[in-house]
Design a protein around this motif. Structure first.
Motif, PDB file in Angstrom:
ATOM      1  N   GLY A  99       0.811  -1.207   0.000  1.00  0.00           N
ATOM      2  CA  GLY A  99       0.000   0.000   0.000  1.00  0.00           C
ATOM      3  C   GLY A  99       0.847   1.260   0.000  1.00  0.00           C
ATOM      4  N   LYS A 100       0.274   2.348  -0.518  1.00  0.00           N
ATOM      5  CA  LYS A 100       0.950   3.638  -0.541  1.00  0.00           C
ATOM      6  C   LYS A 100       0.466   4.485   0.633  1.00  0.00           C
ATOM      7  CE  LYS A 100      -0.479   4.136  -4.758  1.00  0.00           C
ATOM      8  NZ  LYS A 100      -0.797   4.672  -6.106  1.00  0.00           N
ATOM      9  N   LEU A 101       1.390   5.182   1.269  1.00  0.00           N
ATOM     10  CA  LEU A 101       1.090   5.978   2.457  1.00  0.00           C
ATOM     11  C   LEU A 101       0.795   7.415   2.060  1.00  0.00           C
ATOM     12  CD1 LEU A 101       0.935   6.439   5.486  1.00  0.00           C
ATOM     13  CD2 LEU A 101       3.439   6.518   5.545  1.00  0.00           C
ATOM     14  N   GLY A 102      -0.395   7.900   2.430  1.00  0.00           N
ATOM     15  CA  GLY A 102      -0.800   9.239   2.056  1.00  0.00           C
ATOM     16  C   GLY A 102      -1.268  10.082   3.223  1.00  0.00           C
ATOM     17  N   ILE A 103      -1.013  11.395   3.142  1.00  0.00           N
ATOM     18  CA  ILE A 103      -1.436  12.370   4.141  1.00  0.00           C
ATOM     19  C   ILE A 103      -1.563  13.722   3.441  1.00  0.00           C
ATOM     20  CG2 ILE A 103       0.859  13.169   4.864  1.00  0.00           C
ATOM     21  CD1 ILE A 103      -0.171  12.960   7.807  1.00  0.00           C
ATOM     22  N   GLY A 104      -2.202  14.684   4.088  1.00  0.00           N
ATOM     23  CA  GLY A 104      -2.346  16.008   3.514  1.00  0.00           C
ATOM     24  C   GLY A 104      -1.006  16.718   3.359  1.00  0.00           C
ATOM     25  N   GLU A 105      -0.892  17.535   2.311  1.00  0.00           N
ATOM     26  CA  GLU A 105       0.383  18.198   2.025  1.00  0.00           C
ATOM     27  C   GLU A 105       0.810  19.157   3.132  1.00  0.00           C
ATOM     28  OE1 GLU A 105       0.502  20.769  -1.301  1.00  0.00           O
ATOM     29  OE2 GLU A 105      -1.340  21.832  -0.809  1.00  0.00           O
ATOM     30  N   ASN A 106      -0.127  19.607   3.957  1.00  0.00           N
ATOM     31  CA  ASN A 106       0.238  20.519   5.042  1.00  0.00           C
ATOM     32  C   ASN A 106       0.973  19.821   6.177  1.00  0.00           C
ATOM     33  OD1 ASN A 106      -0.767  22.690   3.686  1.00  0.00           O
ATOM     34  ND2 ASN A 106      -2.644  22.870   4.875  1.00  0.00           N
ATOM     35  N   ILE A 107       1.242  18.521   6.009  1.00  0.00           N
ATOM     36  CA  ILE A 107       2.140  17.857   6.960  1.00  0.00           C
ATOM     37  C   ILE A 107       3.474  18.579   6.995  1.00  0.00           C
ATOM     38  CG2 ILE A 107       3.017  16.219   5.226  1.00  0.00           C
ATOM     39  CD1 ILE A 107       2.493  15.559   9.008  1.00  0.00           C
ATOM     40  N   LYS A 108       3.837  19.243   5.907  1.00  0.00           N
ATOM     41  CA  LYS A 108       5.096  19.981   5.870  1.00  0.00           C
ATOM     42  C   LYS A 108       5.097  21.123   6.894  1.00  0.00           C
ATOM     43  CE  LYS A 108       4.642  20.398   1.361  1.00  0.00           C
ATOM     44  NZ  LYS A 108       4.891  20.766  -0.061  1.00  0.00           N
ATOM     45  N   ILE A 109       3.938  21.737   7.107  1.00  0.00           N
ATOM     46  CA  ILE A 109       3.807  22.783   8.133  1.00  0.00           C
ATOM     47  C   ILE A 109       3.987  22.171   9.516  1.00  0.00           C
ATOM     48  CG2 ILE A 109       2.267  24.480   9.175  1.00  0.00           C
ATOM     49  CD1 ILE A 109       0.934  24.772   6.424  1.00  0.00           C
ATOM     50  N   VAL A 110       3.339  21.037   9.735  1.00  0.00           N
ATOM     51  CA  VAL A 110       3.430  20.351  11.030  1.00  0.00           C
ATOM     52  C   VAL A 110       4.865  19.914  11.291  1.00  0.00           C
ATOM     53  CG1 VAL A 110       2.560  18.415  12.397  1.00  0.00           C
ATOM     54  CG2 VAL A 110       1.027  19.603  10.810  1.00  0.00           C
ATOM     55  N   GLN A 111       5.526  19.394  10.284  1.00  0.00           N
ATOM     56  CA  GLN A 111       6.924  18.980  10.430  1.00  0.00           C
ATOM     57  C   GLN A 111       7.821  20.159  10.786  1.00  0.00           C
ATOM     58  OE1 GLN A 111       7.419  17.134   6.569  1.00  0.00           O
ATOM     59  NE2 GLN A 111       7.322  15.069   7.440  1.00  0.00           N
ATOM     60  N   GLU A 112       7.572  21.288  10.177  1.00  0.00           N
ATOM     61  CA  GLU A 112       8.379  22.472  10.448  1.00  0.00           C
ATOM     62  C   GLU A 112       8.180  22.941  11.883  1.00  0.00           C
ATOM     63  OE1 GLU A 112      11.180  25.298   9.878  1.00  0.00           O
ATOM     64  OE2 GLU A 112      10.612  23.783   8.401  1.00  0.00           O
ATOM     65  N   VAL A 113       6.927  23.010  12.336  1.00  0.00           N
ATOM     66  CA  VAL A 113       6.624  23.474  13.697  1.00  0.00           C
ATOM     67  C   VAL A 113       7.218  22.527  14.735  1.00  0.00           C
ATOM     68  CG1 VAL A 113       4.769  23.839  15.363  1.00  0.00           C
ATOM     69  CG2 VAL A 113       4.554  24.751  13.044  1.00  0.00           C
ATOM     70  N   PHE A 114       6.941  21.238  14.601  1.00  0.00           N
ATOM     71  CA  PHE A 114       7.374  20.290  15.624  1.00  0.00           C
ATOM     72  C   PHE A 114       8.832  19.884  15.444  1.00  0.00           C
ATOM     73  CE2 PHE A 114       2.808  19.929  16.219  1.00  0.00           C
ATOM     74  CZ  PHE A 114       2.727  19.947  17.602  1.00  0.00           C
ATOM     75  N   GLY A 115       9.371  20.049  14.244  1.00  0.00           N
ATOM     76  CA  GLY A 115      10.795  19.837  14.076  1.00  0.00           C
ATOM     77  C   GLY A 115      11.602  20.774  14.949  1.00  0.00           C
ATOM     78  N   LYS A 116      11.108  22.010  15.101  1.00  0.00           N
ATOM     79  CA  LYS A 116      11.766  22.977  15.981  1.00  0.00           C
ATOM     80  C   LYS A 116      11.532  22.636  17.444  1.00  0.00           C
ATOM     81  CE  LYS A 116      11.414  26.755  12.634  1.00  0.00           C
ATOM     82  NZ  LYS A 116      10.757  28.056  12.316  1.00  0.00           N
ATOM     83  N   ILE A 117      10.307  22.287  17.794  1.00  0.00           N
ATOM     84  CA  ILE A 117       9.985  21.968  19.184  1.00  0.00           C
ATOM     85  C   ILE A 117      10.816  20.801  19.687  1.00  0.00           C
ATOM     86  CG2 ILE A 117       8.166  21.021  20.688  1.00  0.00           C
ATOM     87  CD1 ILE A 117       6.170  22.770  19.145  1.00  0.00           C
TER      88      ILE A 117
END
Length: 295
Positions: free
Chosen positions: A97-115
């Motif tokens: 199977g292919k793993l999919g999520i909304g493209e705004n995961i990039k925003i979440v990654q940026e925010v929590f990558g810093k945290i």
């Protein structure tokens, strides 16, 4: 506005798997005319106190898929969950199977990558996933056409997935007596959430809605399926007649009283990686971080 016409004549076969530890509902969504299916919001088990990962919940889904000879085409995450760890990579390794999520995961990654001070080696481009859905993107599950609808507010990456006469709303909505999701995580917004919910409730009244969580308010039995009509009539937070300002005031006041989810620290670190654990250190050990006074 709904990005695509809805075909209520398409009726996916939906099998639910309830995880008692996290009150999460995962789904296998099967095309009734083929063996193709999608798995939505799977759970990886964790004993947080002991730092132990296991896969009992995921193995139940894998056993169901295998027993019924199903072909997994998609592993869908409605958003980056803060209350359970995704088992998508584990399941993918067993049944594909292919793993999919909304493209705004990039925003979440940026925010929590810093945290979580993830460093430059942590990719913040969504590359941990096979598909990043934009609002209105379509995909196929066997002969069924599905589309993803952007419904942020709980998190920036939240999406509702519409498949025939069913919609999987993630944490955007709860059962009518449960109300709505919180909007106070980094990147959340109560006003945006209200508008997203109203977008979901523009779907046809008979549309089946499937929740990602249920907590049995008042001690009732756990439930996870309702309809647009039931939500519009009975949802304690956003039924018809509740204004945007009323909702925002209620949601923000309520959110100030809520404790953080017990598993938010491990969940976010794993889920922004697409369900993968952090890379091992030079000794081969994997570690999760606990940021101090950051959440």
């Amino acid at each position: 506005m709904i990005p695509h016409p809805v075909d209520l004549s398409v009726k996916p076969e939906v099998t639910a798997f309830f995880d008692e530890q996290t009150n999460t509902v995962s789904y296998v969504v099967k095309d009734p005319n083929s063996t193709s299916c999608a798995i939505i919001d799977s759970v990886m088990d964790i004993d947080y106190a002991a730092g132990r990962i296991s896969y009992g919940s995921a193995d139940k889904i894998i056993a169901f898929v295998t027993k019924n000879g199903l072909h997994v085409e998609w592993l869908i995450e409605t958003h980056a969950h803060a209350d359970h760890l995704s088992a998508a990579p584990y399941i993918q390794g067993k049944v594909g199977g292919k793993l999919g999520i909304g493209e705004n995961i990039k925003i979440v990654q940026e925010v929590f990558g810093k945290i979580f001070n993830e460093g430059t080696e942590f990719q913040r481009d969504g590359s941990q996933f096979d598909r990043l859905f934009k609002d209105g993107d379509t995909y196929e599950i066997g002969g069924m056409s599905a589309f993803a609808m952007l419904t942020p507010g709980h998190t920036p990456a939240c999406m509702t997935h519409v498949i025939g006469n069913t919609a999987f709303v993630g944490d955007t909505l709860f059962m009518p007596d449960g109300g709505t999701a919180r909007a106070d995580f980094p990147g959340g917004d109560a006003r945006v959430l209200y508008r997203s919910i109203k977008r979901v409730l523009e779907l046809p009244p008979e549309m089946r809605l499937f929740m990602c969580h249920d907590y049995g308010p008042g001690g009732r039995d756990i439930k996870w399926e309702t309809t647009v009509a039931e939500e519009r009539t009975n949802n304690i937070h956003v039924r018809d007649g509740v204004s945007e300002d009323e909702f925002v005031r209620m949601r923000e006041e309520r959110d100030r009283t809520l404790a953080l989810p017990k598993l938010i620290i491990p969940s976010i670190q794993v889920n922004i990686r697409g369900g993968n654990l952090p890379e091992p250190d030079e000794t081969g050990k994997r570690h999760l971080k606990v940021p101090i006074n950051e959440l």
